[in-house]
Design a protein around this motif. Structure first.
Motif, PDB file in Angstrom:
ATOM      1  N   ALA A 159       0.828  -1.207   0.000  1.00 20.46           N
ATOM      2  CA  ALA A 159       0.000   0.000   0.000  1.00 20.46           C
ATOM      3  C   ALA A 159       0.865   1.260   0.000  1.00 20.46           C
ATOM      4  CB  ALA A 159      -0.926  -0.005   1.214  1.00 20.46           C
ATOM      5  N   PHE A 160       1.939   1.245   0.790  1.00 15.21           N
ATOM      6  CA  PHE A 160       2.820   2.407   0.880  1.00 15.21           C
ATOM      7  C   PHE A 160       3.507   2.683  -0.465  1.00 15.21           C
ATOM      8  CE2 PHE A 160       7.198   3.948   2.147  1.00 15.21           C
ATOM      9  CZ  PHE A 160       6.808   5.267   2.295  1.00 15.21           C
ATOM     10  N   VAL A 161       4.010   1.642  -1.100  1.00 17.79           N
ATOM     11  CA  VAL A 161       4.662   1.822  -2.397  1.00 17.79           C
ATOM     12  C   VAL A 161       3.664   2.331  -3.440  1.00 17.79           C
ATOM     13  CG1 VAL A 161       5.780   0.609  -4.308  1.00 17.79           C
ATOM     14  CG2 VAL A 161       6.488   0.151  -1.957  1.00 17.79           C
ATOM     15  N   GLY A 162       2.437   1.793  -3.419  1.00  8.76           N
ATOM     16  CA  GLY A 162       1.412   2.288  -4.330  1.00  8.76           C
ATOM     17  C   GLY A 162       1.114   3.754  -4.098  1.00  8.76           C
ATOM     18  N   ALA A 163       1.103   4.172  -2.824  1.00 13.42           N
ATOM     19  CA  ALA A 163       0.854   5.579  -2.506  1.00 13.42           C
ATOM     20  C   ALA A 163       1.976   6.470  -3.026  1.00 13.42           C
ATOM     21  CB  ALA A 163       0.699   5.742  -0.993  1.00 13.42           C
ATOM     22  N   VAL A 164       3.225   6.040  -2.810  1.00 14.37           N
ATOM     23  CA  VAL A 164       4.370   6.812  -3.301  1.00 14.37           C
ATOM     24  C   VAL A 164       4.348   6.895  -4.817  1.00 14.37           C
ATOM     25  CG1 VAL A 164       6.891   6.867  -3.459  1.00 14.37           C
ATOM     26  CG2 VAL A 164       5.788   6.283  -1.290  1.00 14.37           C
ATOM     27  N   ALA A 165       4.020   5.781  -5.476  1.00 12.49           N
ATOM     28  CA  ALA A 165       3.936   5.781  -6.935  1.00 12.49           C
ATOM     29  C   ALA A 165       2.886   6.759  -7.426  1.00 12.49           C
ATOM     30  CB  ALA A 165       3.625   4.369  -7.430  1.00 12.49           C
ATOM     31  N   ILE A 170      10.592   5.680 -14.690  1.00  9.23           N
ATOM     32  CA  ILE A 170      11.486   6.179 -13.638  1.00  9.23           C
ATOM     33  C   ILE A 170      10.844   5.986 -12.268  1.00  9.23           C
ATOM     34  CG2 ILE A 170      12.655   8.228 -12.739  1.00  9.23           C
ATOM     35  CD1 ILE A 170      12.796   9.296 -15.594  1.00  9.23           C
ATOM     36  N   ALA A 171       9.545   6.261 -12.186  1.00 13.86           N
ATOM     37  CA  ALA A 171       8.836   6.090 -10.916  1.00 13.86           C
ATOM     38  C   ALA A 171       8.847   4.627 -10.468  1.00 13.86           C
ATOM     39  CB  ALA A 171       7.400   6.600 -11.054  1.00 13.86           C
ATOM     40  N   VAL A 172       8.714   3.713 -11.421  1.00 14.25           N
ATOM     41  CA  VAL A 172       8.732   2.285 -11.086  1.00 14.25           C
ATOM     42  C   VAL A 172      10.075   1.896 -10.495  1.00 14.25           C
ATOM     43  CG1 VAL A 172       8.766  -0.031 -12.111  1.00 14.25           C
ATOM     44  CG2 VAL A 172       6.928   1.553 -12.694  1.00 14.25           C
ATOM     45  N   VAL A 173      11.161   2.353 -11.104  1.00 15.03           N
ATOM     46  CA  VAL A 173      12.496   2.036 -10.582  1.00 15.03           C
ATOM     47  C   VAL A 173      12.672   2.595  -9.180  1.00 15.03           C
ATOM     48  CG1 VAL A 173      14.967   2.417 -10.920  1.00 15.03           C
ATOM     49  CG2 VAL A 173      13.515   1.875 -12.884  1.00 15.03           C
ATOM     50  N   GLY A 223      11.128  -0.090  -1.999  1.00 14.54           N
ATOM     51  CA  GLY A 223      10.764  -1.362  -1.388  1.00 14.54           C
ATOM     52  C   GLY A 223      11.982  -2.129  -0.905  1.00 14.54           C
ATOM     53  N   ALA A 224      13.044  -2.123  -1.712  1.00  8.71           N
ATOM     54  CA  ALA A 224      14.277  -2.799  -1.311  1.00  8.71           C
ATOM     55  C   ALA A 224      14.865  -2.148  -0.064  1.00  8.71           C
ATOM     56  CB  ALA A 224      15.282  -2.771  -2.460  1.00  8.71           C
ATOM     57  N   GLY A 283      11.192  -7.081   0.390  1.00 10.73           N
ATOM     58  CA  GLY A 283      10.766  -5.698   0.224  1.00 10.73           C
ATOM     59  C   GLY A 283      10.630  -5.299  -1.229  1.00 10.73           C
ATOM     60  N   MET A 284      11.571  -5.735  -2.078  1.00  9.69           N
ATOM     61  CA  MET A 284      11.491  -5.407  -3.499  1.00  9.69           C
ATOM     62  C   MET A 284      10.287  -6.074  -4.156  1.00  9.69           C
ATOM     63  SD  MET A 284      14.436  -5.761  -6.446  1.00  9.69           S
ATOM     64  CE  MET A 284      15.477  -4.598  -5.560  1.00  9.69           C
ATOM     65  N   LEU A 285      10.027  -7.341  -3.803  1.00 11.84           N
ATOM     66  CA  LEU A 285       8.866  -8.029  -4.371  1.00 11.84           C
ATOM     67  C   LEU A 285       7.560  -7.410  -3.870  1.00 11.84           C
ATOM     68  CD1 LEU A 285       9.958 -11.789  -4.309  1.00 11.84           C
ATOM     69  CD2 LEU A 285       9.809 -10.249  -6.267  1.00 11.84           C
ATOM     70  N   ALA A 286       7.544  -6.955  -2.606  1.00  8.65           N
ATOM     71  CA  ALA A 286       6.361  -6.263  -2.100  1.00  8.65           C
ATOM     72  C   ALA A 286       6.122  -4.972  -2.867  1.00  8.65           C
ATOM     73  CB  ALA A 286       6.525  -5.976  -0.600  1.00  8.65           C
ATOM     74  N   ALA A 287       7.196  -4.273  -3.212  1.00 11.07           N
ATOM     75  CA  ALA A 287       7.053  -3.054  -4.017  1.00 11.07           C
ATOM     76  C   ALA A 287       6.495  -3.371  -5.399  1.00 11.07           C
ATOM     77  CB  ALA A 287       8.413  -2.360  -4.140  1.00 11.07           C
ATOM     78  N   LEU A 288       6.989  -4.444  -6.017  1.00 15.24           N
ATOM     79  CA  LEU A 288       6.473  -4.844  -7.321  1.00 15.24           C
ATOM     80  C   LEU A 288       4.989  -5.199  -7.231  1.00 15.24           C
ATOM     81  CD1 LEU A 288       6.857  -5.602 -10.291  1.00 15.24           C
ATOM     82  CD2 LEU A 288       7.661  -7.859  -9.552  1.00 15.24           C
ATOM     83  N   ALA A 289       4.624  -5.947  -6.184  1.00 17.21           N
ATOM     84  CA  ALA A 289       3.213  -6.296  -5.994  1.00 17.21           C
ATOM     85  C   ALA A 289       2.368  -5.049  -5.775  1.00 17.21           C
ATOM     86  CB  ALA A 289       3.067  -7.254  -4.809  1.00 17.21           C
ATOM     87  N   GLY A 290       2.903  -4.072  -5.041  1.00 20.08           N
ATOM     88  CA  GLY A 290       2.170  -2.833  -4.821  1.00 20.08           C
ATOM     89  C   GLY A 290       1.933  -2.070  -6.111  1.00 20.08           C
ATOM     90  N   LEU A 291       2.915  -2.040  -6.994  1.00 16.27           N
ATOM     91  CA  LEU A 291       2.755  -1.370  -8.284  1.00 16.27           C
ATOM     92  C   LEU A 291       1.722  -2.084  -9.155  1.00 16.27           C
ATOM     93  CD1 LEU A 291       6.523  -0.635  -9.012  1.00 16.27           C
ATOM     94  CD2 LEU A 291       4.744   1.074  -8.591  1.00 16.27           C
ATOM     95  N   VAL A 292       1.795  -3.417  -9.165  1.00 20.05           N
ATOM     96  CA  VAL A 292       0.835  -4.196  -9.959  1.00 20.05           C
ATOM     97  C   VAL A 292      -0.582  -3.995  -9.445  1.00 20.05           C
ATOM     98  CG1 VAL A 292       0.108  -6.541 -10.558  1.00 20.05           C
ATOM     99  CG2 VAL A 292       2.527  -5.913 -10.688  1.00 20.05           C
ATOM    100  N   PHE A 293      -0.739  -4.016  -8.120  1.00 18.41           N
ATOM    101  CA  PHE A 293      -2.074  -3.857  -7.531  1.00 18.41           C
ATOM    102  C   PHE A 293      -2.632  -2.457  -7.811  1.00 18.41           C
ATOM    103  CE2 PHE A 293      -4.827  -2.636  -3.971  1.00 18.41           C
ATOM    104  CZ  PHE A 293      -5.770  -3.652  -4.027  1.00 18.41           C
ATOM    105  N   ALA A 294      -1.814  -1.426  -7.587  1.00 16.78           N
ATOM    106  CA  ALA A 294      -2.281  -0.061  -7.810  1.00 16.78           C
ATOM    107  C   ALA A 294      -2.621   0.180  -9.282  1.00 16.78           C
ATOM    108  CB  ALA A 294      -1.215   0.929  -7.345  1.00 16.78           C
TER     109      ALA A 294
END
Length: 415
Positions: free
Chosen positions: A104-110, A123-126, A132-133, A317-328
């Motif tokens: 959720a946090f990564v999705g919010a930042v994105a 760039i935002a995805v990277v 997340g990492a 953490g990196m995989l959680a960030a990827l999941a957050g981007l996919v979900f958002a």
């Protein structure tokens, strides 16, 4: 067929050497023996098949409609991504309760970067993956180098990231995301080649996956035989390859008859192959199993357990960030309530897929199977109109049954 071996009976051929028990029920006996020796590996595959058949009949075939199969992939992609990382954490003997809040946090930042500040989405995805990492590395530092239990650290992380999500979004839902990012989560592979009434690129990928499975299975079997390790009987081995190939071909034909393979399925495939290879063949994969299976012995063997634990949580953490981007991107908005109970779904998928509470046991493919079991249960129960209250009850019982089976199987093997 008698199970007692007398002095006059010929010695049976060793497992994996092509021996046969003879008689009309020889193949059946080989299958049953192989199943007993590989109960953990095949148990959930059989359970998944039974669940699919049950809901296919219960929904009059709606579960297996090509469109629904495609939706199953899209709806469960972020849980499967989390399950891969969670499986590694559990194998290492830890747990991570923060991944739902971190998504959720990564999705919010994105959303803030792309919607409010118009930052280009690649760039935002990277930046979000690096975020997340960094979050995973921070938790890994407290766990590995300061010795704080992972349950406490990640519980604190769960509360912290949830609060930061509220702060970044100011309690509001923020969207929409750029179209390019939406296609990563909701898009499909492009059409290529002549009109065949099927998605040609999906067909090619499906056949390539089948060829890869066959070659990998034969290579793994040959390597196990070279090291004098126990392998399943050859007939059971061939049956396994045929079953896997048939399953992949069936899914391929379903997806190819609709819109083709979703882009996120390709991402999942790369993750499964990559992490599967690391856990089977790479040194760090062996070390993760070692510290989860027997930490004192791993230390005596020279395994740098603190570094391995740190890297496991960084990866989570990196995989959680990827999941957050996919979900958002799938829902085209970042929400303060996103990611609720995602950590429980990922943990459940890992245990259903064969992980052990004591650590040291589990596979990446098992995490995917566990996630698919949960996904089919959710989708099937929605199709037949089971309420959300009873869905939670049923999923809880499935998790309890999976862990109970693991405990029972261990005790049986030990006795």
């Amino acid at each position: 067929m008698s199970t007692n071996v007398t002095a006059k009976s010929p010695a049976p051929a060793p497992a994996g050497k092509g021996g046969s028990t003879g008689g009309g029920d020889g193949l059946l006996q080989l299958m049953m023996d192989g199943m007993r020796r590989n109960m953990r590996q095949y148990g959930m595959l059989i359970a998944l098949g039974l669940i699919v058949v049950l809901f296919a009949v219960w929904t009059d075939g709606d579960l297996l409609l090509p469109r629904n199969v495609s939706n199953l992939v899209l709806q469960n992609s972020y849980i499967l991504i989390l399950a891969i990382g969670m499986m590694l954490v559990i194998i290492a003997g830890h747990i991570d309760l923060s991944v739902g809040s971190l998504t959720a946090f990564v999705g919010a930042v994105a959303a803030v970067l792309m919607v409010k500040h118009d930052l280009d989405w690649p760039i935002a995805v990277v930046l979000c993956l690096l975020l997340g990492a960094a979050a995973g590395a921070a938790q890994g530092f407290f766990i590995a180098y300061l010795g704080i239990p992972s349950f406490i650290v990640t519980l604190a992380g769960m509360l912290t990231f949830r609060g930061l999500t509220e702060i970044f979004l100011e309690g509001q839902t923020l969207g929409p995301f750029p179209e390019g990012l939406q296609k990563v989560s909701n898009g499909f592979l492009p059409e290529v080649g002549p009109d065949t009434n099927y998605h040609n690129l999906t067909l090619l990928l499906g056949f390539a996956v089948i060829a890869f499975i066959v070659l990998q299975e034969f290579r793994d079997r040959r390597r196990q035989q070279e090291f004098a390790l126990d392998v399943p009987p050859f007939k059971l081995f061939l049956l396994k390859i045929v079953a896997l190939s048939a399953a992949v071909l069936t899914v391929t034909m379903m997806l190819a008859s609709y819109k083709g393979a979703p882009v996120v399925l390709i991402i999942l495939g790369v993750l499964v192959v990559g992490f599967g290879y690391v856990m089977r063949n790479a040194v760090i994969g062996r070390h993760i199993y070692a510290i989860g299976g027997n930490l004192p012995a791993a230390k005596l063997s020279g395994v740098r357990d603190k570094k391995v634990t740190f890297l496991v949580f960084l990866n989570m953490g990196m995989l959680a960030a990827l999941a957050g981007l996919v979900f958002a991107a799938r829902f085209n908005a970042a929400s303060p309530k996103a990611g609720v109970n995602f950590e429980l779904e990922a943990i459940a998928a890992s245990f259903i897929g064969g992980a052990s509470m004591s650590g040291g046991v589990g596979t990446v493919l098992g995490a995917i199977i566990g996630g698919v079991v949960l996904g089919v249960l959710n989708n099937g129960m929605n199709l037949v109109g089971v309420g959300s209250d009873w869905q939670q009850v049923i999923k809880g019982l499935v998790l309890l049954a999976a862990v109970g089976f693991d405990v029972w199987n261990k005790r049986k093997v030990g006795s």
